[in-house]
Design an enzyme around this catalytic site. Structure first.
Site, PDB file in Angstrom:
ATOM      1  N   CYS A  52       0.811  -1.225   0.000  1.00  0.00           N
ATOM      2  CA  CYS A  52       0.000   0.000   0.000  1.00  0.00           C
ATOM      3  C   CYS A  52       0.839   1.267   0.000  1.00  0.00           C
ATOM      4  O   CYS A  52       0.615   2.178  -0.804  1.00  0.00           O
ATOM      5  CB  CYS A  52      -0.975  -0.009   1.174  1.00  0.00           C
ATOM      6  SG  CYS A  52      -0.197  -0.058   2.823  1.00  0.00           S
TER       7      CYS A  52
ATOM      8  N   HIS B 292      -6.188   1.020  -3.701  1.00  0.00           N
ATOM      9  CA  HIS B 292      -5.131   0.604  -2.772  1.00  0.00           C
ATOM     10  C   HIS B 292      -4.635  -0.799  -3.072  1.00  0.00           C
ATOM     11  O   HIS B 292      -5.346  -1.642  -3.607  1.00  0.00           O
ATOM     12  CB  HIS B 292      -5.603   0.708  -1.316  1.00  0.00           C
ATOM     13  CG  HIS B 292      -6.839  -0.081  -0.980  1.00  0.00           C
ATOM     14  ND1 HIS B 292      -7.178  -0.407   0.312  1.00  0.00           N
ATOM     15  CD2 HIS B 292      -7.823  -0.625  -1.746  1.00  0.00           C
ATOM     16  CE1 HIS B 292      -8.307  -1.103   0.330  1.00  0.00           C
ATOM     17  NE2 HIS B 292      -8.713  -1.238  -0.906  1.00  0.00           N
TER      18      HIS B 292
ATOM     19  N   HIS C 295      -1.964   0.827   7.208  1.00  0.00           N
ATOM     20  CA  HIS C 295      -2.491   0.774   5.845  1.00  0.00           C
ATOM     21  C   HIS C 295      -2.775   2.181   5.338  1.00  0.00           C
ATOM     22  O   HIS C 295      -3.099   3.095   6.109  1.00  0.00           O
ATOM     23  CB  HIS C 295      -3.779  -0.048   5.798  1.00  0.00           C
ATOM     24  CG  HIS C 295      -4.288  -0.286   4.403  1.00  0.00           C
ATOM     25  ND1 HIS C 295      -3.555  -0.951   3.455  1.00  0.00           N
ATOM     26  CD2 HIS C 295      -5.454   0.083   3.792  1.00  0.00           C
ATOM     27  CE1 HIS C 295      -4.245  -1.013   2.325  1.00  0.00           C
ATOM     28  NE2 HIS C 295      -5.388  -0.380   2.498  1.00  0.00           N
TER      29      HIS C 295
END
Length: 284
Positions: free
Chosen positions: A193, A251, A239
């Site tokens: 990510c 993502h 994240h």
């Protein structure tokens, strides 16, 4: 207890540390290191000099490092681009002996043995790889850049080094759709990510930190959830996701194990049971 510098960004061990940390950390010796050039398309950088150790990040062909130590087939390095510190196999480094002229702009492409798509491929390359072009050739209407030894790459998969891609970084990030998720990945072969954020921004001329916590603490400015728009970032613990518009994000994620689209509200509900609510929103 003394707070020690972040080991991801500061090179120090009991026996050796980078020179700039003299007086900050204790070590037997201090070194400035020697310049090195990554000479393979992608190499995994690890916390310890062990193949069994997980990947922290990746370094890309043509990126430069400071080599602080070498031993038993491993090099302890610090990346010039984002200051990340770790170990890579020493075969992945060569001396900095030439300037690199072009950077790969396609998510993935190939080096061919010559300027023809029917020729055998020599190596696969990723977006962000840097190469030295020495000439060009056209074959059946396709333009090729020539490398040392007569090898070739597709010219329109390249841009001159220092020439950022036009458009916003979200457009670049969207080119990685369906790319496999890879913990520590930072290339078109596999990406995580924060690697997606860093690499896509790098291609548009922005230098940003590598890891999610670094990005959440120092990238851009904080904003309210109600102000989200294209290009903003949504952070959870561990994240980060990129807003494509006010309702949809993009993502690299462990749910689909790919780079994918997802509705913001859907993502918040899905992620919440494990990682709770978003920790913040930022505008780069």
């Amino acid at each position: 207890m003394l707070d020690l510098p972040d080991r991801r960004l500061n090179a120090y061990r009991t026996d050796l540390a980078e020179e700039r940390l003299r007086g900050v950390v204790e070590a037997n010796n201090y070194v400035s290191g020697s310049p090195g050039l990554i000479c393979v398309p992608v190499v995994q950088l690890r916390t310890r000099p062990e193949l069994e150790c997980g990947t922290d990040t990746e370094l890309l062909l043509g990126e430069t490092v400071r080599v602080l130590d070498t031993d038993a087939g491993w090099a302890w390095v610090k990346a010039d681009f984002d200051d990340y510190v770790g170990y890579i196999p020493d075969y992945a480094i060569s001396p900095v002996v030439r300037s690199l002229t072009h950077i790969i702009t396609a998510p993935r492409t190939f080096i061919y043995s010559g300027p023809d798509l029917k020729f055998p491929t020599v190596q696969a390359l990723s977006m962000g790889n840097r190469i030295a072009v020495i000439d060009e050739r056209e074959t059946r209407g396709t333009r090729y850049f020539l490398l040392e030894g007569g090898q070739a790459v597709i010219a329109n998969h390249c841009a001159e080094v220092g020439e950022p891609l036009s458009g916003d970084y979200v457009t670049v990030a969207s080119r990685f759709l369906e790319t496999p998720y890879l913990w520590g990945g930072r290339s078109g072969f596999g990406i995580d990510c924060s690697g997606l954020v860093q690499l896509s921004m790098m291609m548009t001329g922005k230098n940003v930190p590598r890891d999610t916590d670094m990005q959440a603490n120092g990238l851009g400015t904080g904003i309210d959830r109600g102000d989200l728009r294209r290009g903003d970032l949504v952070f959870w613990k561990g994240h980060v996701a990129i807003m494509e518009d006010e309702k949809t994000l993009l993502h690299a994620n462990g749910h689909t194990m790919t780079v994918s689209h997802e509705g913001l509200e859907d993502a918040i509900r899905r992620i919440g049971w494990l990682y709770q609510q978003p920790t913040g929103y930022r505008r780069p």
